[in-house]
Design a protein around this motif. Structure first.
Motif, short mmCIF file in Angstrom:
data_model
loop_
_atom_site.label_atom_id
_atom_site.label_comp_id
_atom_site.label_asym_id
_atom_site.label_seq_id
_atom_site.Cartn_x
_atom_site.Cartn_y
_atom_site.Cartn_z
N LYS A 33 110.34 12.99 3.77
CA LYS A 33 110.61 14.40 3.48
C LYS A 33 112.11 14.68 3.50
O LYS A 33 112.62 15.42 2.65
CB LYS A 33 109.89 15.32 4.47
CG LYS A 33 110.18 16.80 4.20
CD LYS A 33 109.22 17.72 4.89
CE LYS A 33 109.54 19.18 4.70
NZ LYS A 33 109.51 19.67 3.33
N LEU A 34 112.82 14.09 4.45
CA LEU A 34 114.26 14.28 4.52
C LEU A 34 114.92 13.85 3.21
O LEU A 34 115.70 14.59 2.62
CB LEU A 34 114.82 13.49 5.71
CG LEU A 34 116.26 13.74 6.10
CD1 LEU A 34 116.46 13.44 7.59
CD2 LEU A 34 117.23 12.94 5.30
N ARG A 39 117.57 14.88 -2.06
CA ARG A 39 117.69 14.45 -3.46
C ARG A 39 117.22 15.52 -4.45
O ARG A 39 117.86 15.75 -5.47
CB ARG A 39 116.94 13.14 -3.68
CG ARG A 39 117.57 11.98 -2.92
CD ARG A 39 116.82 10.68 -3.12
NE ARG A 39 117.22 9.68 -2.18
CZ ARG A 39 118.33 8.95 -2.26
NH1 ARG A 39 119.15 9.13 -3.25
NH2 ARG A 39 118.62 8.05 -1.34
N GLU A 40 116.10 16.17 -4.15
CA GLU A 40 115.58 17.18 -5.08
C GLU A 40 116.49 18.40 -5.16
O GLU A 40 116.69 18.96 -6.24
CB GLU A 40 114.16 17.59 -4.71
CG GLU A 40 113.13 16.54 -5.06
CD GLU A 40 111.71 16.98 -4.80
OE1 GLU A 40 111.45 18.20 -4.64
OE2 GLU A 40 110.84 16.10 -4.73
N VAL A 74 122.22 11.60 4.13
CA VAL A 74 123.00 12.51 3.28
C VAL A 74 123.96 11.69 2.42
O VAL A 74 124.10 11.91 1.22
CB VAL A 74 123.74 13.56 4.14
CG1 VAL A 74 124.79 14.31 3.34
CG2 VAL A 74 122.74 14.53 4.77
N ARG A 75 124.60 10.71 3.04
CA ARG A 75 125.51 9.81 2.32
C ARG A 75 124.75 9.04 1.23
O ARG A 75 125.19 8.97 0.08
CB ARG A 75 126.18 8.85 3.29
CG ARG A 75 127.19 7.91 2.65
CD ARG A 75 127.94 7.07 3.69
NE ARG A 75 128.96 7.89 4.34
CZ ARG A 75 128.92 8.32 5.59
NH1 ARG A 75 127.90 7.99 6.38
NH2 ARG A 75 129.88 9.06 6.09
N ALA A 76 123.59 8.50 1.58
CA ALA A 76 122.79 7.73 0.63
C ALA A 76 122.30 8.58 -0.55
O ALA A 76 122.10 8.07 -1.65
CB ALA A 76 121.60 7.09 1.34
N ALA A 77 122.13 9.88 -0.31
CA ALA A 77 121.68 10.79 -1.38
C ALA A 77 122.81 11.11 -2.36
O ALA A 77 122.58 11.75 -3.38
CB ALA A 77 121.11 12.07 -0.78
#
Length: 128
Positions: A33-34, A39-40, A74-77
């Motif tokens: 979910k995070l 991403r969405e 957050v970084r990976a997104a």
């Protein structure tokens, strides 16, 4: 705001950042979910505005709402900057995904406003 209003702001040079889809406290949701929330939200803003969304603000953003795992996701997104609300002071060697912001309500006394935006209250340990 409507998407037309957001596009108008973006067209006038305002930065438009992400704040998730459903505003969950990110430390209280599972990894799937995070990731979806991050991403969405980013993808929708980029699709609606037609340009990159590099900024994110953590829902609530307090010390218990932002962990190293959340920052990593957050970084990976694909976010480049992210804003928390931990009551701290931003220093030069700052992680760009942990920029602190001031909590400014509409009914704040002018002296408290000055203390918050100057960083004085944070230095005194009463920053939020």
């Amino acid at each position: 705001l409507s998407w037309d209003e957001v596009r108008e702001l973006g067209g006038k040079g305002f930065a438009v950042g992400s704040h998730t889809v459903d505003h969950p406290i990110l430390t209280r949701v599972g990894a799937e979910k995070l990731d979806r929330e991050l991403r969405e939200s980013k993808a929708r803003i980029e699709r609606e505005l037609g340009f990159s969304c590099p900024c994110f603000t953590y829902p609530n953003g307090g010390p218990s709402d932002v962990t190293p795992e959340v920052v990593s996701r957050v970084r990976a997104a694909g976010y480049e900057l992210a804003f928390a609300l931990t009551g701290g002071i931003n220093r030069q060697a700052l992680d760009p995904l942990m920029i602190d912001r001031c909590n400014i309500s509409g009914r704040l006394a002018p002296c408290v406003f000055r203390g918050r935006v100057s960083g004085l209250l944070a230095l005194m340990g009463t920053g939020r």
